[in-house]
Write a protein that holds these residues in place. Structure first.
Motif, PDB file in Angstrom:
ATOM      1  N   SER A 107       0.829  -1.201   0.000  1.00 14.12           N
ATOM      2  CA  SER A 107       0.000   0.000   0.000  1.00 14.12           C
ATOM      3  C   SER A 107       0.867   1.255   0.000  1.00 14.12           C
ATOM      4  O   SER A 107       0.576   2.229  -0.708  1.00 14.12           O
ATOM      5  N   ALA A 108       1.951   1.227   0.780  1.00 20.04           N
ATOM      6  CA  ALA A 108       2.855   2.383   0.832  1.00 20.04           C
ATOM      7  C   ALA A 108       3.467   2.647  -0.534  1.00 20.04           C
ATOM      8  O   ALA A 108       3.612   3.805  -0.950  1.00 20.04           O
ATOM      9  N   ARG A 109       3.808   1.580  -1.256  1.00 22.06           N
ATOM     10  CA  ARG A 109       4.389   1.749  -2.583  1.00 22.06           C
ATOM     11  C   ARG A 109       3.386   2.375  -3.547  1.00 22.06           C
ATOM     12  O   ARG A 109       3.752   3.237  -4.361  1.00 22.06           O
ATOM     13  N   GLU A 110       2.136   1.964  -3.449  1.00 28.06           N
ATOM     14  CA  GLU A 110       1.104   2.507  -4.338  1.00 28.06           C
ATOM     15  C   GLU A 110       0.902   4.003  -4.132  1.00 28.06           C
ATOM     16  O   GLU A 110       0.503   4.713  -5.066  1.00 28.06           O
ATOM     17  N   HIS A 111       1.165   4.487  -2.936  1.00 29.63           N
ATOM     18  CA  HIS A 111       0.940   5.901  -2.620  1.00 29.63           C
ATOM     19  C   HIS A 111       2.231   6.727  -2.674  1.00 29.63           C
ATOM     20  O   HIS A 111       2.247   7.875  -2.241  1.00 29.63           O
ATOM     21  N   THR A 112       3.306   6.126  -3.200  1.00 34.93           N
ATOM     22  CA  THR A 112       4.565   6.859  -3.344  1.00 34.93           C
ATOM     23  C   THR A 112       4.491   7.763  -4.574  1.00 34.93           C
ATOM     24  O   THR A 112       4.204   7.294  -5.673  1.00 34.93           O
ATOM     25  N   THR A 113       4.743   9.034  -4.387  1.00 33.28           N
ATOM     26  CA  THR A 113       4.647  10.003  -5.477  1.00 33.28           C
ATOM     27  C   THR A 113       5.924  10.022  -6.319  1.00 33.28           C
ATOM     28  O   THR A 113       6.964   9.477  -5.921  1.00 33.28           O
ATOM     29  N   PHE A 114       5.835  10.681  -7.469  1.00 35.34           N
ATOM     30  CA  PHE A 114       6.986  10.792  -8.367  1.00 35.34           C
ATOM     31  C   PHE A 114       8.166  11.468  -7.660  1.00 35.34           C
ATOM     32  O   PHE A 114       9.316  11.046  -7.808  1.00 35.34           O
ATOM     33  N   GLY A 115       7.876  12.499  -6.879  1.00 32.28           N
ATOM     34  CA  GLY A 115       8.949  13.213  -6.172  1.00 32.28           C
ATOM     35  C   GLY A 115       9.700  12.307  -5.214  1.00 32.28           C
ATOM     36  O   GLY A 115      10.936  12.391  -5.100  1.00 32.28           O
ATOM     37  N   HIS A 116       8.977  11.452  -4.517  1.00 33.93           N
ATOM     38  CA  HIS A 116       9.633  10.529  -3.595  1.00 33.93           C
ATOM     39  C   HIS A 116      10.411   9.450  -4.346  1.00 33.93           C
ATOM     40  O   HIS A 116      11.429   8.951  -3.852  1.00 33.93           O
ATOM     41  N   HIS A 117       9.945   9.094  -5.545  1.00 38.00           N
ATOM     42  CA  HIS A 117      10.723   8.160  -6.369  1.00 38.00           C
ATOM     43  C   HIS A 117      12.041   8.804  -6.818  1.00 38.00           C
ATOM     44  O   HIS A 117      13.058   8.103  -6.925  1.00 38.00           O
ATOM     45  N   ILE A 118      12.019  10.091  -7.066  1.00 41.24           N
ATOM     46  CA  ILE A 118      13.272  10.793  -7.373  1.00 41.24           C
ATOM     47  C   ILE A 118      14.222  10.685  -6.186  1.00 41.24           C
ATOM     48  O   ILE A 118      15.430  10.433  -6.342  1.00 41.24           O
ATOM     49  N   SER A 119      13.686  10.871  -4.986  1.00 38.16           N
ATOM     50  CA  SER A 119      14.504  10.686  -3.774  1.00 38.16           C
ATOM     51  C   SER A 119      15.054   9.267  -3.717  1.00 38.16           C
ATOM     52  O   SER A 119      16.197   9.043  -3.289  1.00 38.16           O
ATOM     53  N   GLY A 120      14.230   8.299  -4.153  1.00 36.49           N
ATOM     54  CA  GLY A 120      14.672   6.907  -4.159  1.00 36.49           C
ATOM     55  C   GLY A 120      15.847   6.679  -5.095  1.00 36.49           C
ATOM     56  O   GLY A 120      16.794   5.958  -4.755  1.00 36.49           O
ATOM     57  N   VAL A 121      15.797   7.284  -6.277  1.00 38.91           N
ATOM     58  CA  VAL A 121      16.924   7.183  -7.212  1.00 38.91           C
ATOM     59  C   VAL A 121      18.183   7.792  -6.596  1.00 38.91           C
ATOM     60  O   VAL A 121      19.273   7.202  -6.659  1.00 38.91           O
ATOM     61  N   LEU A 122      18.028   8.958  -5.986  1.00 39.95           N
ATOM     62  CA  LEU A 122      19.178   9.626  -5.375  1.00 39.95           C
ATOM     63  C   LEU A 122      19.742   8.805  -4.218  1.00 39.95           C
ATOM     64  O   LEU A 122      20.959   8.693  -4.049  1.00 39.95           O
ATOM     65  N   LEU A 123      18.847   8.217  -3.414  1.00 39.10           N
ATOM     66  CA  LEU A 123      19.292   7.418  -2.269  1.00 39.10           C
ATOM     67  C   LEU A 123      19.962   6.124  -2.723  1.00 39.10           C
ATOM     68  O   LEU A 123      21.061   5.792  -2.253  1.00 39.10           O
ATOM     69  N   ALA A 124      19.307   5.396  -3.623  1.00 36.97           N
ATOM     70  CA  ALA A 124      19.885   4.136  -4.092  1.00 36.97           C
ATOM     71  C   ALA A 124      21.186   4.378  -4.861  1.00 36.97           C
ATOM     72  O   ALA A 124      22.160   3.631  -4.710  1.00 36.97           O
ATOM     73  N   GLY A 125      21.228   5.444  -5.674  1.00 37.97           N
ATOM     74  CA  GLY A 125      22.454   5.775  -6.389  1.00 37.97           C
ATOM     75  C   GLY A 125      23.574   6.163  -5.448  1.00 37.97           C
ATOM     76  O   GLY A 125      24.748   5.837  -5.673  1.00 37.97           O
ATOM     77  N   LEU A 126      23.210   6.859  -4.370  1.00 37.83           N
ATOM     78  CA  LEU A 126      24.204   7.217  -3.358  1.00 37.83           C
ATOM     79  C   LEU A 126      24.760   5.958  -2.700  1.00 37.83           C
ATOM     80  O   LEU A 126      25.973   5.858  -2.459  1.00 37.83           O
ATOM     81  N   MET A 127      23.898   4.983  -2.435  1.00 39.46           N
ATOM     82  CA  MET A 127      24.363   3.720  -1.860  1.00 39.46           C
ATOM     83  C   MET A 127      25.243   2.949  -2.848  1.00 39.46           C
ATOM     84  O   MET A 127      26.223   2.307  -2.458  1.00 39.46           O
ATOM     85  N   ILE A 128      24.898   3.013  -4.140  1.00 39.46           N
ATOM     86  CA  ILE A 128      25.753   2.377  -5.149  1.00 39.46           C
ATOM     87  C   ILE A 128      27.143   3.003  -5.111  1.00 39.46           C
ATOM     88  O   ILE A 128      28.160   2.309  -5.227  1.00 39.46           O
ATOM     89  N   GLY A 129      27.192   4.326  -4.934  1.00 40.56           N
ATOM     90  CA  GLY A 129      28.484   4.999  -4.850  1.00 40.56           C
ATOM     91  C   GLY A 129      29.234   4.675  -3.571  1.00 40.56           C
ATOM     92  O   GLY A 129      30.423   4.342  -3.595  1.00 40.56           O
ATOM     93  N   LEU A 130      28.540   4.754  -2.438  1.00 41.47           N
ATOM     94  CA  LEU A 130      29.203   4.556  -1.143  1.00 41.47           C
ATOM     95  C   LEU A 130      29.558   3.097  -0.896  1.00 41.47           C
ATOM     96  O   LEU A 130      30.694   2.771  -0.529  1.00 41.47           O
ATOM     97  N   ILE A 131      28.594   2.215  -1.083  1.00 42.90           N
ATOM     98  CA  ILE A 131      28.791   0.809  -0.747  1.00 42.90           C
ATOM     99  C   ILE A 131      29.366   0.032  -1.920  1.00 42.90           C
ATOM    100  O   ILE A 131      30.135  -0.919  -1.725  1.00 42.90           O
TER     101      ILE A 131
END
Length: 394
Positions: A107-131
């Protein structure tokens, strides 16, 4: 106390697990997770000072295993990111998490907005860089250890950059701070141009290095023996896996995360050697890298911060790197400096005095001549109008 020196390098695992939790929680939690990670680094480095400790580790195998653990951790982070952007529930993962935690991630995924998905790309990409990239960097320097090399290259594959294990080790470390090094940014270049230029030239350099290696062995460049080709196929396999997990939307989401992770590497290259000059025939010295000893960056980036020692002795394991407090220093910790580098006017305003100070206090007589030429070509009036004064070091 010695136990703490082992445990401090596991802090990055905690950050990775928090990122997974944020990605799965969905919605505003993704953005909260992103800004929490940024705050840990930027505020933490500002408040926690420097780490100049140099303990002697009697069980380095623990720290090697800790590096190896980065691969399953990053795989789970990327899986969570791809799942969060897809419309299907791969292998019933979401239903399983909901059942185990009582939190309805579907349910939380269904209500995730485009803006928060942008945050997700930035967060996951940051983890790809760091880890991914930072750990892959450490492991692929261990050319004597096949297991570390394989794990390191898979970590780099998440950012489409397995060629880093070739160009960085056999190219960058030889030509660092010279005009022959794709990763060294000349004075006046902005970071966005550097991302493109360094990526293209770095791939070309890696191909040439691998081509020469295969020629010495009597093998063709276009063959399964080519590590550049095999590396790109590894990344392609990850793209295919992302498609299998999340369909087209999941695949595109992963590609965006990976490209952001790759961009972070080039931003780090940019700020680690910006404006440095050196004759490629002379030995690399600690003065040829921008250094920092900020505590949080050091603990969570495996002493990548101690870059001056790393380039002076590239084979030294991260836990044995020395802080070199007398080396030329970055603006601040890594994430803070990354943010500043992404704002070119601010970057040049803060770095121009540092570059001039490097010319005066660190450059050799020969390097002063190279610096004078670089200043004239920089396009920055404050540099172009200055002629380096008599150096304090030879």
């Amino acid at each position: 106390m010695m136990l703490f020196h082992y445990l401090k390098f596991f802090f990055f695992h905690l950050i990775g697990l928090c990122s997974i939790a944020a990605l799965l929680a969905g919605g505003h939690w993704i953005s909260i997770g992103l800004f929490t990670v940024l705050g840990i680094y930027i505020i933490g480095d500002a408040l926690c000072g420097d780490d100049t400790s140099t303990p002697k580790y009697k069980r380095p195998q623990i720290l090697t295993f800790q590096l190896w653990m980065a691969l399953p951790l990053l795989a789970f982070i990327v899986f969570s990111a791809v799942w969060s952007a897809s419309s299907s529930d791969f292998a019933g993962f979401g239903a399983m998490v909901t059942s185990a935690t009582g939190y309805d991630v579907l349910s939380a995924r269904e209500h995730t907005t485009f803006g928060h998905h942008i945050s997700g790309v930035l967060l996951a990409g940051l983890m790809i860089g760091l880890i991914g990239t930072i750990t892959g960097h450490e492991l692929t320097h261990r050319t004597w250890d096949p297991a570390s090399m394989v794990i390191g290259r898979w970590l780099l594959a998440f950012s489409f950059d397995t060629v880093f294990s070739i160009e960085h080790v056999y190219g960058h470390h030889r030509y660092v701070s010279t005009t022959e090094d794709p990763a060294t940014a000349p004075r006046g270049r902005n970071v966005y141009a550097h991302i493109v230029i360094s990526t293209l030239k770095g791939n070309l350099s890696a191909w040439r290095i691998e081509q020469r290696r295969l020629k010495r062995k009597g093998k063709l460049a276009l063959s399964p023996s080519n590590a550049v080709i095999r590396g790109h196929l590894m990344s392609l396999a990850l793209v295919a896996a992302a498609y299998g997990i999340g369909g087209l939307e999941g695949m595109l989401y992963f590609i965006a995360c990976g490209l952001w992770g790759k961009s972070l590497l080039e931003i780090v290259n940019y700020m680690e050697h910006y404006g440095m000059v050196r004759n490629p025939e002379t030995p690399v010295q600690p003065r040829h890298s921008w250094n920092t000893n900020k505590r949080i960056s050091s603990w969570t980036m495996f002493n990548l911060t101690r870059h001056s020692h790393h380039h002076a002795q590239g084979e030294v394991p991260y836990q044995d790197l020395k802080p070199f407090p007398e080396a030329p220093m970055m603006i601040s910790g890594y994430l803070t400096t990354i943010v500043i580098a992404m704002i070119p006017p601010l970057w040049h305003r803060l770095m121009t005095p540092k570059v001039l100070d490097w010319d005066h206090n660190f450059a050799s007589t020969e390097e002063r001549k190279l610096a004078s030429k670089a200043n004239a070509e920089s396009g920055i009036p404050e540099l172009a109008s200055r002629v380096p004064s008599q150096p304090k070091v030879a």
